[in-house]
Design an enzyme around this catalytic site. Structure first.
Site, PDB file in Angstrom:
ATOM      1  CB  ALA A 168      27.210 -24.611 -17.883  1.00 32.34           C
ATOM      2  CB  VAL A 169      23.477 -28.802 -19.855  1.00 30.09           C
ATOM      3  CG1 VAL A 169      22.278 -29.623 -19.400  1.00 30.09           C
ATOM      4  CG2 VAL A 169      23.055 -27.758 -20.887  1.00 30.09           C
ATOM      5  CD  GLU A 222      15.549 -21.132 -22.973  1.00 29.99           C
ATOM      6  OE1 GLU A 222      14.514 -21.762 -22.682  1.00 29.99           O
ATOM      7  OE2 GLU A 222      16.618 -21.252 -22.333  1.00 29.99           O
ATOM      8  CG  PHE A 268      20.198 -22.655 -15.654  1.00 30.30           C
ATOM      9  CD1 PHE A 268      19.202 -22.311 -14.747  1.00 30.30           C
ATOM     10  CD2 PHE A 268      20.775 -23.900 -15.568  1.00 30.30           C
ATOM     11  CE1 PHE A 268      18.791 -23.209 -13.775  1.00 30.30           C
ATOM     12  CE2 PHE A 268      20.372 -24.804 -14.610  1.00 30.30           C
ATOM     13  CZ  PHE A 268      19.380 -24.460 -13.703  1.00 30.30           C
ATOM     14  CB  ALA A 292      21.704 -24.940 -22.545  1.00 27.55           C
ATOM     15  CD  GLU A 333      18.478 -35.662  -6.966  1.00 31.71           C
ATOM     16  OE1 GLU A 333      17.240 -35.755  -6.811  1.00 31.71           O
ATOM     17  OE2 GLU A 333      19.247 -35.405  -6.031  1.00 31.71           O
ATOM     18  CB  THR A 334      14.969 -35.356 -13.663  1.00 26.26           C
ATOM     19  OG1 THR A 334      15.436 -34.134 -14.248  1.00 26.26           O
ATOM     20  CG2 THR A 334      14.478 -35.104 -12.237  1.00 26.26           C
ATOM     21  CG  HIS A 388      15.340 -30.863 -17.552  1.00 23.23           C
ATOM     22  ND1 HIS A 388      14.280 -30.438 -18.317  1.00 23.23           N
ATOM     23  CD2 HIS A 388      16.151 -29.790 -17.417  1.00 23.23           C
ATOM     24  CE1 HIS A 388      14.433 -29.158 -18.617  1.00 23.23           C
ATOM     25  NE2 HIS A 388      15.576 -28.757 -18.092  1.00 23.23           N
TER      26      HIS A 388
END
Length: 156
Positions: free
Chosen positions: A80-81, A58, A22, A56, A85-86, A88
Site C-alpha cells: 500500500a503506497v 522492496e 509499511f 513496496a 506531501e512529497t 516520494h
C-alpha cells in the site's frame, strides 16, 4: 467452462506471497483476503509461502528471489503506497510497478501487481482492502490462478 471452474482446476498450485509491512493496517487486510481466497479456491496452506519486506519498493526484489527458487507457480505482491506531501509517492509507485511488470514479463511465472494499492489517502486504501471496494488481495488470488492456468494451456 466458467471462470470459477478454471480457477479451481489448478488447486495444486504453489503460491508465493510478498507483502510489504509499511502501511500494515492495510497490507494485513490484503494478506488476509488473499489467503482466505486461495484456501477457498483449494490451495492448501502448506502450498503458500508468505514473505514480508519493509515496503513496496522492496517487493520486486523479494518476488524475484521467490521466483528464482523455482518452487512457486505464481507470485502475488501486496503493498500500500499512500500519497503524501512529497514526490516520494510517485517514485515508489513507478519503480514498484516497473519492477514487478518486468519480472512478470521476463520471469518464468506470473506476478500479480493488483494487490499493490496506490491511493490518495488511507480511506481509499482501506476501502480496497476489505471495505466497500472489496479486497484487491482476494482479486489477486483469483488472478494468479487464472494466469497459472493460462500459462499451462495448450494453444495449438
Amino acid at each position: 467452462m466458467n471462470n470459477q471452474q478454471t480457477l479451481t482446476q489448478k488447486s495444486t498450485a504453489k503460491i508465493g506471497i510478498v507483502v510489504a509491512d509499511f502501511n500494515e493496517i492495510v497490507t494485513s487486510r490484503l494478506l488476509e483476503g488473499t489467503l482466505s481466497e486461495l484456501n477457498h479456491l483449494g490451495i492448501q496452506t502448506k502450498d503458500i509461502k508468505v514473505v514480508h519486506v519493509p515496503g513496496a519498493f522492496e517487493l520486486p526484489r523479494a518476488a524475484k528471489r521467490l521466483m528464482e527458487t523455482e518452487l512457486f507457480d505464481g507470485i502475488i505482491a501486496l503493498g500500500a503506497v499512500i500519497r503524501g506531501e512529497t514526490s516520494h509517492y510517485d517514485y515508489v509507485c513507478a519503480e514498484t510497478a516497473k519492477g514487478l511488470a518486468e519480472l512478470s514479463l521476463q520471469g518464468a511465472n506470473p506476478v500479480m501487481f493488483g494487490g499493490v494499492l496506490t491511493t490518495d489517502n488511507i480511506e481509499q486504501a482501506l476501502n480496497r482492502s476489505g471495505g466497500k471496494g472489496g479486497n484487491k488481495g482476494r482479486d489477486c488470488a483469483q488472478g494468479v490462478l487464472q494466469m497459472i492456468n493460462l500459462d499451462r494451456r495448450d494453444f495449438s
